[in-house]
Design a protein around this motif. Structure first.
Motif, short mmCIF file in Angstrom:
data_model
loop_
_atom_site.label_atom_id
_atom_site.label_comp_id
_atom_site.label_asym_id
_atom_site.label_seq_id
_atom_site.Cartn_x
_atom_site.Cartn_y
_atom_site.Cartn_z
N UNK A 65 0.83 -1.20 0.00
CA UNK A 65 0.00 0.00 0.00
C UNK A 65 0.87 1.25 0.00
N UNK A 66 2.00 1.22 0.72
CA UNK A 66 2.91 2.36 0.74
C UNK A 66 3.48 2.63 -0.65
N UNK A 67 3.71 1.57 -1.40
CA UNK A 67 4.25 1.73 -2.74
C UNK A 67 3.33 2.49 -3.67
N UNK A 68 2.03 2.41 -3.41
CA UNK A 68 1.07 3.12 -4.26
C UNK A 68 1.12 4.63 -4.04
N UNK A 128 2.31 9.98 -5.93
CA UNK A 128 1.31 9.54 -6.90
C UNK A 128 -0.01 10.22 -6.57
N UNK A 129 -0.36 11.23 -7.34
CA UNK A 129 -1.53 12.04 -7.02
C UNK A 129 -2.85 11.37 -7.44
N UNK A 130 -2.77 10.18 -8.01
CA UNK A 130 -3.97 9.39 -8.28
C UNK A 130 -4.34 8.50 -7.10
N UNK A 131 -3.49 8.43 -6.10
CA UNK A 131 -3.72 7.58 -4.94
C UNK A 131 -4.57 8.34 -3.91
N UNK A 132 -5.76 7.84 -3.55
CA UNK A 132 -6.63 8.55 -2.60
C UNK A 132 -5.97 8.84 -1.25
N UNK A 175 -3.83 12.66 2.83
CA UNK A 175 -2.67 13.13 3.59
C UNK A 175 -2.45 14.62 3.37
N UNK A 176 -2.48 15.07 2.12
CA UNK A 176 -2.24 16.49 1.82
C UNK A 176 -3.31 17.35 2.47
N UNK A 177 -4.57 16.93 2.41
CA UNK A 177 -5.64 17.69 3.05
C UNK A 177 -5.40 17.79 4.55
N UNK A 178 -4.96 16.69 5.17
CA UNK A 178 -4.67 16.71 6.60
C UNK A 178 -3.58 17.72 6.93
N UNK A 179 -2.52 17.75 6.12
CA UNK A 179 -1.42 18.68 6.38
C UNK A 179 -1.90 20.12 6.23
N UNK A 180 -2.61 20.41 5.16
CA UNK A 180 -3.09 21.77 4.93
C UNK A 180 -3.97 22.24 6.09
N UNK A 181 -4.88 21.38 6.52
CA UNK A 181 -5.78 21.77 7.61
C UNK A 181 -5.03 21.90 8.94
#
Length: 430
Positions: free
Chosen positions: A124-127, A149-153, A158-164
């Motif tokens: 899963x980490x590889x994705x 990989x920006x196709x990986x949900x 993760x990015x949303x969590x960081x931004x918030x």
């Protein structure tokens, strides 16, 4: 665009250089606390006329800050959570909004998920990471920067969590590093989710080439870095070719119809404007052009003191444009204060004309070494400034019809439409 960003004028700084941090993060280290050095500069920023502090990378990384290893932790070379909280609080007390640098196209090889992925590429980490030619994709050939990989949900989550997380902690917005390398659909999904909880958050995307307006529309960002204007300002001054700047200002009008670009003549990735402009007498013309057109201005730390520095394409080639600063402004060399005062005058004029953020420009007269343009509010065209630039060795008489405008700022002591050699003038109504 959020209300506060309508009035933003940023001081943009590269923190690791500013505090003189080690080039690489030690493997085992305690926490230093040089982030507190910014406290001695907050009055300086407000005196300059700035309303925002745009910080380069401050999160834990392996070296220069763009090889992030933990987006939820302050780089120990800068400080810790308590240091950030204090800086945010003091900045807020000074009326300064904090904008943070988010590196979400790639991470450093010590990023925990990538360490997992290297051990088990099919896991899963590889994705989380893009593949290319049987290996891991890297950013523009930099082996230490592994592309997400920006196709990986899970990456989107993760990015949303960081931004918030950091908006919850008091940040007002984000600069999205290398945004041009990330699918615009990814940004739109992330920003829409973040706006559900932080509707006043402001996002500026680093985009170098292409149609900035199209990128803003597709991605949902508020602002895009205006590199075309940056290049046209110094290039037209060096070449004695104001036709280039005049053409670029027409394109700038088009971009302003769909976004409010971040405008600048310097940042952490380019040669200092004080070095780039070959005739130092023309530095003032660069500042006048920057601060009288539409967009959100950003002053790169040190440019307001006429710092010099060349960006080189080699390892360590950024060092000259990312220097250490003294603990307080009192340690600055005396030669830069005249340039600082010019910044104050032009920023002050801009703050007295807040409609400039969305202003359009109209050419009145153009020649190789002289340019006259009108900057106006598209919603209230009577709100206007007329900018006269002359980089030639002789005085220029501009034929302004109709006249009747007063001198608001300028070089020399003359008023009216005659501008002395190497001079400039800003006209308007008091």
């Amino acid at each position: 665009m959020t209300l506060w960003a309508d009035h933003a004028i940023f001081w943009h700084v590269y923190p690791l250089g500013f505090v003189g941090a080690a080039k690489e993060a030690p493997l085992q280290t305690g926490v230093a606390h040089p982030l507190g050095r910014f406290e001695g500069w907050l009055d300086y920023l407000t005196d300059l006329g700035c309303s925002g502090l745009m910080l380069g990378p401050i999160f834990a990384s392996a070296s220069h800050g763009y090889d992030t290893v933990d987006h939820f932790r302050i780089d120990p070379r800068l400080g810790d959570d308590a240091d950030f909280e204090r800086l945010q609080r003091l900045a807020s007390e000074h009326g300064l909004h904090l904008v943070l640098d988010g590196v979400f196209n790639h991470v450093g090889r010590a990023f925990p998920k990538f360490v997992e992925a290297e051990c088990a590429p099919e896991s899963a980490a590889g994705r989380w990471f893009r593949r290319r030619d049987g290996g891991w994709d890297t950013f523009e050939g930099h082996d230490q920067l592994v592309c997400l990989n920006h196709d990986e949900p899970e990456v989107l989550d993760y990015v949303v969590q960081v931004l918030r997380h950091w908006l919850d902690r008091g940040a007002s917005g984000w600069r999205l590093d290398a945004a041009y390398a990330v699918p615009t659909g990814f940004w739109r999904k992330a920003i829409e989710q973040v706006r559900e909880t932080h509707p006043e958050a402001w996002f500026v995307a680093e985009v170098i080439h292409g149609d900035y307006g199209d990128f803003a529309r597709a991605s949902g960002v508020d602002s895009v870095t205006q590199y075309e204007l940056w290049k046209a300002i110094w290039s037209s001054l060096n070449d004695g070719n104001f036709f280039e700047l005049e053409w670029t200002l027409q394109r700038h009008n088009d971009f302003l119809a769909s976004t409010t670009p971040l405008i600048f003549v310097g940042n952490h990735d380019v040669t200092r404007i004080g070095t780039r402009v070959e005739d130092e007498r023309r530095l003032q013309h660069a500042l006048v052009a920057l601060l009288t057109v539409g967009g959100i201005p950003s002053i790169y730390a040190g440019d307001e003191q006429a710092f010099r520095g060349v960006k080189e394409d080699r390892v360590g080639g950024d060092d000259a444009v990312r220097p250490e600063f003294p603990p307080t402004p009192g340690g600055l060399a005396p030669f830069g204060w005249a340039t600082y005062r010019l910044h104050q005058r032009l920023i002050g004029l801009r703050r007295r004309h807040p409609w400039l953020v969305r202003a359009r420009t109209e050419t009145l007269q153009v020649a190789n070494e002289s340019l006259a343009f009108r900057t106006f509010d598209p919603d209230h065209p009577a709100r206007q400034l007329v900018v006269l630039l002359n980089i030639g060795a002789s005085a220029v008489s501009f034929d302004l019809q109709p006249g009747g405008l007063d001198r608001l700022e300028g070089s020399g002591e003359h008023s009216g439409d005659v501008v002395e050699a190497h001079g400039w003038r800003i006209l308007g109504s008091h």
